[in-house]
Design a protein around this motif. Structure first.
Motif, PDB file in Angstrom:
ATOM      1  N   ALA A 106       3.902  10.156   4.656  1.00  0.00           N
ATOM      2  CA  ALA A 106       3.005  10.684   3.629  1.00  0.00           C
ATOM      3  C   ALA A 106       3.465  12.069   3.217  1.00  0.00           C
ATOM      4  CB  ALA A 106       1.571  10.739   4.152  1.00  0.00           C
ATOM      5  N   ASP A 107       3.258  12.376   1.940  1.00  0.00           N
ATOM      6  CA  ASP A 107       3.638  13.679   1.393  1.00  0.00           C
ATOM      7  C   ASP A 107       2.518  14.671   1.675  1.00  0.00           C
ATOM      8  OD1 ASP A 107       4.384  15.884  -0.061  1.00  0.00           O
ATOM      9  OD2 ASP A 107       4.881  14.767  -1.885  1.00  0.00           O
ATOM     10  N   VAL A 108       2.777  15.659   2.539  1.00  0.00           N
ATOM     11  CA  VAL A 108       1.763  16.650   2.912  1.00  0.00           C
ATOM     12  C   VAL A 108       2.131  18.042   2.402  1.00  0.00           C
ATOM     13  CG1 VAL A 108       0.981  15.342   4.922  1.00  0.00           C
ATOM     14  CG2 VAL A 108       2.843  16.992   5.183  1.00  0.00           C
TER      15      VAL A 108
ATOM     16  N   LYS B 288      -8.266  15.903   2.898  1.00  0.00           N
ATOM     17  CA  LYS B 288      -7.480  15.869   1.667  1.00  0.00           C
ATOM     18  C   LYS B 288      -6.567  14.644   1.651  1.00  0.00           C
ATOM     19  CE  LYS B 288      -7.584  20.865   0.910  1.00  0.00           C
ATOM     20  NZ  LYS B 288      -6.787  22.105   0.708  1.00  0.00           N
ATOM     21  N   GLU B 289      -6.359  14.117   0.448  1.00  0.00           N
ATOM     22  CA  GLU B 289      -5.558  12.913   0.303  1.00  0.00           C
ATOM     23  C   GLU B 289      -4.069  13.237   0.281  1.00  0.00           C
ATOM     24  OE1 GLU B 289      -6.980  10.937  -3.190  1.00  0.00           O
ATOM     25  OE2 GLU B 289      -9.052  10.826  -2.459  1.00  0.00           O
ATOM     26  N   ALA B 290      -3.303  12.443   1.022  1.00  0.00           N
ATOM     27  CA  ALA B 290      -1.846  12.592   1.063  1.00  0.00           C
ATOM     28  C   ALA B 290      -1.224  11.250   0.689  1.00  0.00           C
ATOM     29  CB  ALA B 290      -1.386  13.032   2.452  1.00  0.00           C
ATOM     30  N   LYS B 291      -0.487  11.231  -0.399  1.00  0.00           N
ATOM     31  CA  LYS B 291       0.120   9.992  -0.884  1.00  0.00           C
ATOM     32  C   LYS B 291       1.128   9.428   0.115  1.00  0.00           C
ATOM     33  CE  LYS B 291      -1.286   8.891  -5.136  1.00  0.00           C
ATOM     34  NZ  LYS B 291      -1.727   7.527  -5.502  1.00  0.00           N
ATOM     35  N   ILE B 292       1.083   8.099   0.295  1.00  0.00           N
ATOM     36  CA  ILE B 292       2.097   7.433   1.110  1.00  0.00           C
ATOM     37  C   ILE B 292       3.370   7.322   0.264  1.00  0.00           C
ATOM     38  CG2 ILE B 292       2.715   5.299   2.311  1.00  0.00           C
ATOM     39  CD1 ILE B 292      -0.298   4.850   2.753  1.00  0.00           C
ATOM     40  N   VAL B 293       4.491   7.735   0.825  1.00  0.00           N
ATOM     41  CA  VAL B 293       5.748   7.732   0.076  1.00  0.00           C
ATOM     42  C   VAL B 293       6.749   6.814   0.760  1.00  0.00           C
ATOM     43  CG1 VAL B 293       5.412  10.017  -0.928  1.00  0.00           C
ATOM     44  CG2 VAL B 293       6.550   9.821   1.286  1.00  0.00           C
ATOM     45  N   GLY B 294       7.580   6.169  -0.046  1.00  0.00           N
ATOM     46  CA  GLY B 294       8.566   5.257   0.506  1.00  0.00           C
ATOM     47  C   GLY B 294       7.923   3.971   0.988  1.00  0.00           C
ATOM     48  N   SER B 295       8.733   3.119   1.585  1.00  0.00           N
ATOM     49  CA  SER B 295       8.251   1.826   2.081  1.00  0.00           C
ATOM     50  C   SER B 295       7.476   2.006   3.380  1.00  0.00           C
ATOM     51  CB  SER B 295       9.446   0.894   2.327  1.00  0.00           C
ATOM     52  OG  SER B 295      10.166   0.685   1.146  1.00  0.00           O
TER      53      SER B 295
ATOM     54  N   TRP C 108       0.844  -1.206   0.000  1.00  0.00           N
ATOM     55  CA  TRP C 108       0.000   0.000   0.000  1.00  0.00           C
ATOM     56  C   TRP C 108       0.880   1.257   0.000  1.00  0.00           C
ATOM     57  CZ3 TRP C 108      -4.479   1.463  -1.449  1.00  0.00           C
ATOM     58  CH2 TRP C 108      -5.197   2.528  -0.880  1.00  0.00           C
ATOM     59  N   GLY C 109       2.176   1.102   0.169  1.00  0.00           N
ATOM     60  CA  GLY C 109       3.083   2.244   0.230  1.00  0.00           C
ATOM     61  C   GLY C 109       3.639   2.641  -1.123  1.00  0.00           C
ATOM     62  N   ASN C 110       4.599   3.535  -1.083  1.00  0.00           N
ATOM     63  CA  ASN C 110       5.354   3.971  -2.259  1.00  0.00           C
ATOM     64  C   ASN C 110       4.468   4.481  -3.395  1.00  0.00           C
ATOM     65  OD1 ASN C 110       7.990   4.458  -3.181  1.00  0.00           O
ATOM     66  ND2 ASN C 110       7.859   2.707  -4.576  1.00  0.00           N
ATOM     67  N   GLY C 111       3.512   5.339  -3.045  1.00  0.00           N
ATOM     68  CA  GLY C 111       2.690   5.990  -4.061  1.00  0.00           C
ATOM     69  C   GLY C 111       1.452   5.245  -4.469  1.00  0.00           C
ATOM     70  N   VAL C 112       1.254   4.013  -4.012  1.00  0.00           N
ATOM     71  CA  VAL C 112       0.036   3.260  -4.351  1.00  0.00           C
ATOM     72  C   VAL C 112      -1.138   3.764  -3.520  1.00  0.00           C
ATOM     73  CG1 VAL C 112      -1.059   0.977  -4.345  1.00  0.00           C
ATOM     74  CG2 VAL C 112       1.342   1.229  -5.034  1.00  0.00           C
ATOM     75  N   GLY C 113      -0.913   3.872  -2.232  1.00  0.00           N
ATOM     76  CA  GLY C 113      -1.994   4.261  -1.336  1.00  0.00           C
ATOM     77  C   GLY C 113      -1.862   5.676  -0.820  1.00  0.00           C
ATOM     78  N   TYR C 114      -2.842   6.082  -0.019  1.00  0.00           N
ATOM     79  CA  TYR C 114      -2.847   7.421   0.547  1.00  0.00           C
ATOM     80  C   TYR C 114      -3.556   7.413   1.891  1.00  0.00           C
ATOM     81  CZ  TYR C 114      -7.682   7.545  -1.236  1.00  0.00           C
ATOM     82  OH  TYR C 114      -9.017   7.273  -1.486  1.00  0.00           O
ATOM     83  N   VAL C 115      -3.361   8.453   2.650  1.00  0.00           N
ATOM     84  CA  VAL C 115      -4.107   8.706   3.878  1.00  0.00           C
ATOM     85  C   VAL C 115      -4.873  10.007   3.675  1.00  0.00           C
ATOM     86  CG1 VAL C 115      -2.477   7.476   5.351  1.00  0.00           C
ATOM     87  CG2 VAL C 115      -2.175   9.934   4.954  1.00  0.00           C
ATOM     88  N   VAL C 116      -5.798  10.289   4.588  1.00  0.00           N
ATOM     89  CA  VAL C 116      -6.600  11.513   4.472  1.00  0.00           C
ATOM     90  C   VAL C 116      -6.366  12.376   5.706  1.00  0.00           C
ATOM     91  CG1 VAL C 116      -8.937  12.461   4.375  1.00  0.00           C
ATOM     92  CG2 VAL C 116      -8.341  10.475   2.980  1.00  0.00           C
ATOM     93  N   ILE C 117      -6.004  13.628   5.467  1.00  0.00           N
ATOM     94  CA  ILE C 117      -5.755  14.591   6.541  1.00  0.00           C
ATOM     95  C   ILE C 117      -6.553  15.845   6.215  1.00  0.00           C
ATOM     96  CG2 ILE C 117      -4.002  15.923   7.782  1.00  0.00           C
ATOM     97  CD1 ILE C 117      -1.919  13.889   6.674  1.00  0.00           C
ATOM     98  N   ASN C 118      -7.390  16.273   7.142  1.00  0.00           N
ATOM     99  CA  ASN C 118      -8.225  17.466   6.908  1.00  0.00           C
ATOM    100  C   ASN C 118      -9.062  17.335   5.639  1.00  0.00           C
ATOM    101  OD1 ASN C 118      -7.938  19.129   9.079  1.00  0.00           O
ATOM    102  ND2 ASN C 118      -6.250  20.321   8.234  1.00  0.00           N
TER     103      ASN C 118
END
Length: 814
Positions: A763-765, A748-755, A736-746
């Motif tokens: 996550a990239d915020v 808005k979606e933030a891509k999961i980066v790296g392993s 689910w990492g390295n750009g496949v998945g994301y989390v939601v903050i406020n």
């Protein structure tokens, strides 16, 4: 409330059957499970889409209830109580509430809209309570049943009411208007909630406006679309940030964590600071300011009180406590009506025989203190509370009214004595008014775990259960699967709720799951789907019911049962109709029948099979061949063994796709937890589990720098990276990492980066409005487990059941 049945009969147009029509009634109930039901209770046997209150009358009579409103008198209870017979018990409840409302003449604020009703109500209560004795809807009691129950809480000492009205379809609001009869109306935000219940948005607006047909004033955001539907005879008091012709014109700007509103009203301009920045909270606060302006409050009072607004906690939360305690956190309100609800919730969710309540002074009761705490004492006695810890100056004066009671003047005194108090193996209800800061007590008693939690919405579980119940024939029984730790959502708590809803059976995979539930106090029959022969002795000891799927297993169980001299011990016979996993095949039936004939050691409680493709209509022919084979083989067993067991083979997808094969029972699994493989059905289900964490740290990295193990991510520009304390040891797949998945903050979606790491992910915020300590949604509404499963080429089951038990589960009810 003190009325006699003789008073009530003409109000609800009832025919009385029984001798005691002069009995005094001091409480109304629709919940057979409440311990508050007694000899002065009038029980309305409400008939809903999935439940019928009449079936609980016999049980209620044994508990001392003697007065019932019914559509018919069940044969078993005729002559054992007094019955008021009506055509429709819900309409009778509504008529009675409407009459009761007519006995009082003071301002009533009625609130409706798609969003914000409960928050506006709670904030208005906070803002106006220094000057009024307020009665308000407890929690979110805004439905066709909730509104009448709320109104029936009024007493002679109240001088202001605040009630919310929620509708989900046409022709509901007129009934609520007759009950609430608001003198002041508030139309909150109109959104998309319940759109499916109305032909159009216009019809939804018109339906909601029916609440305000006789108000003295209607408060609303001036909007051309909505105002076009408002009856011109109704006086309005409007606000707007766009239209300067509104009664109150508002401009706003954000300053730090405060939203600064500049209001222009009657040629006067002043500023009010709101301690929120999100649009929904700002709109809700503006509606409250409008009420205060209408009531004539000074600018200074408005400014002072609005600045003290707080986030409203609308949920009763179940948490793990220290020393094997269970906490029910209701630490933000303390009034008599909500105390009743919290005590019922305590009974429904208790995990221990011992029950403690930590209770602050109670406000807004409308009763003098002597009468109030006498009634509180009776409530606590009827709910069989073992210990009362009172906190507050007032409740301390009435310590003698509580058996096994101890009181403290404030939380500070309680904290000093905390080490001398014993909390162990008990369920603790923590209920206090906001001013008492009972969150400090929750913190003291809560088991300390890391900041990642899986929140389980018990209302959503109930909704999904009722959705699938609505698909069943009236006589079809329901088994619910709670295996694999309740599909990752928590076994006992879900089982307790299902017991509350009176499902017929629970299903688990292995004996230890069933033993844990029985040991924790679950009384429902529990079927063990995959029992190992080594567990047979424990199954018998704990009165579990094994699935038997082989000759070897049957002989082993019978041998043990004979040694223990059992008689008619319930077992379940599994037939393999094509799944080819477990079960007797057709060639096994002669030997199976021969073994089972002429023996009394075991009793065949059910015959079952399992469908392999019920979720995929491309295999419709195969599914129907399974059903046909089950009919053939199970019928043979019924005939040759001369038995009438329960038959069942449908799982969640089967309930929807093959209703003709319901037989005597169905087995509901992942659908209960809000997951369907059918897109249209998914829209009808509610999300049960939301996995949350927090931002531990935010760092800035330059272009070209990498993140995480293996340097799988390189920043293309200067970036902000948030570290979140959840990883694959908690159940988040590395894929689910390295750009496949994301989390939601406020939102808005933030891509999961790296392993994804064992205990953390990043996550990239970049460019997002967020800070350390802020909540992060890992999955829930978005991303959903369906979306995650599709991206990872797996199934939602694997996502849900993969969440580690080290992740704390928090259960709540709205």
């Amino acid at each position: 409330m003190t009325l006699t049945l003789r008073n009530i009969i003409p109000i609800i147009k009832a025919h009385c059957v029984g001798q005691n029509d002069v009995a005094v009634i001091d409480s109304i109930s629709i919940d057979s499970r409440s311990l508050q039901n007694g000899e002065n209770t009038l029980f309305f046997a409400i008939i809903g889409p999935n439940n019928d209150g009449h079936q609980y009358i016999e049980e209620l009579i044994t508990k001392g209830v003697r007065h019932f409103v019914v559509t018919h008198i069940p044969e078993a209870v005729a002559g054992h109580a007094t019955f008021l017979v009506v055509e429709n018990t819900l309409e009778a409840l509504q008529k009675f509430a409407a009459y009761y409302r007519s006995l009082f003449d003071f301002p009533i604020v009625g609130i409706t809209g798609s969003n914000g009703k409960t928050i506006i109500k709670e904030w208005l209560n906070f803002l106006l309570s220094p000057d009024y004795n307020i009665i308000r809807s407890p929690k979110s009691y805004n439905s066709q049943v909730g509104v009448p129950l709320s109104i029936l809480g009024i007493n002679e000492k109240h001088n202001l009411g605040i009630f919310e009205a929620g509708i989900s379809m046409m022709h509901e609001m007129e009934k609520l208007q007759k009950i609430i009869r608001p003198t002041i109306g508030i139309l909150s935000n109109i959104g998309s909630a319940h759109d499916e219940g109305f032909p159009s948005v216009a019809e939804k607006i018109k339906e909601k406006l029916k609440l305000f047909t006789s108000v003295n004033v209607l408060i609303l955001n001036k909007n051309k679309t909505i105002c076009a539907f408002v009856n011109p005879k109704i006086k309005t008091f409007t606000w707007s940030s766009d239209d300067k012709s509104a009664d109150v014109y508002i401009t706003k700007k954000n300053t730090g964590e405060v939203t600064e509103l500049q209001l222009t009203y009657r040629e006067d301009t002043f500023v009010v600071g709101i301690p929120f920045q999100d649009q929904a909270s700002v709109e809700n606060a503006i509606h409250c300011i409008m009420v205060m302006l209408y009531f004539g409050y000074s600018q200074k009072v408005i400014q002072t009180r609005i600045a003290q607004l707080y986030p409203v906690e609308m949920r009763l939360k179940v948490k793990n406590g220290i020393y094997n305690c269970t906490l029910i956190d209701d630490s933000y309100s303390s009034d008599f009506q909500s105390l009743k609800i919290a005590l019922d919730f305590l009974e429904n969710q208790k995990q221990h025989k011992k029950k403690t309540i930590i209770l602050s002074d109670i406000f807004q009761s409308g009763l003098n203190n002597e009468e109030l705490y006498s009634q509180v004492s009776q409530l606590i006695i009827s709910n069989k509370i073992n210990r009362v810890i009172g906190i507050g100056e007032t409740i301390s004066q009435f310590k003698n009214k509580f058996i096994n009671g101890i009181t403290f003047k404030n939380v500070t005194e309680f904290s000093k004595a905390f080490d001398q108090l014993t909390f162990e193996n008990e369920t603790i209800l923590i209920k206090g008014a906001r001013d008492f800061h009972f969150e400090e007590i929750v913190s003291m008693l809560e088991e300390k775990t890391h900041e990642t939690v899986l929140e389980i919405n018990l209302n959503a579980v109930s909704h999904n259960l009722n959705f699938f119940k609505s698909k069943l024939a009236p006589k079809t029984k329901l088994m619910v699967m709670v295996k694999a730790f309740g599909y990752g959502n928590g076994g006992f708590e879900i089982a307790k709720l299902l017991e509350h809803h009176k499902v017929d059976y629970l299903g688990v995979a292995f004996a230890d799951e069933g033993i844990a539930l029985k040991t924790a106090g679950i009384h429902l029959p529990i079927m063990v789907m995959n029992p190992e022969t080594t567990s047979f002795s424990a199954i018998i000891q704990h009165q579990l019911e094994p699935e038997i799927y082989s000759i070897k297993g049957l002989k082993a169980f019978l041998k043990l049962a004979e040694q223990k001299k059992l008689k008619n011990f319930p077992i379940h016979i599994k037939i393999d109709t094509g799944m080819h996993r477990l079960g007797f095949e057709e060639e096994n039936l002669p030997e199976l029948i021969a073994i089972l004939q002429n023996q009394e050691t075991v009793h065949i409680k059910s015959i079952l099979s399992h469908m392999a493709t019920s979720d995929d209509l491309q295999h419709d022919a195969f599914a129907k061949s399974q059903i046909a084979l089950f009919e053939q083989l199970s019928s043979r067993l019924l005939t040759e063994l001369q038995i009438k067991p329960i038959r069942h083979m449908l799982n969640t997808s089967g309930i929807s796709n093959y209703p003709e094969a319901q037989y005597d029972m169905v087995r509901l699994g992942i659908g209960l937890y809000g997951v369907s493989n059918d897109a249209e059905e998914q829209k009808q289900l509610e999300t049960v589990g939301t996995l949350k964490s927090v931002i531990s740290q935010i760092r800035t990295i330059d272009a070209g720098e990498s993140v995480g193990y293996g340097r799988r991510f390189f920043a293309e520009k200067t970036s902000q990276i948030a570290t979140i304390p959840i990883g694959y040891a908690d159940g988040i797949r590395r894929s689910w990492g390295n750009g496949v998945g994301y989390v939601v903050i406020n939102g808005k979606e933030a891509k999961i980066v790296g392993s994804v790491c064992m205990d953390m992910l990043m996550a990239d915020v970049t460019g997002m409005d967020c800070k350390e300590g802020q909540t992060v949604i890992i999955f829930g509404e978005n991303p959903s487990v369906n979306l995650m499963a599709k991206a990872l080429n797996t199934i939602p089951y694997e996502i849900l059941t993969g969440i580690s038990q080290r992740v704390k589960r928090v259960f709540f009810r709205e």
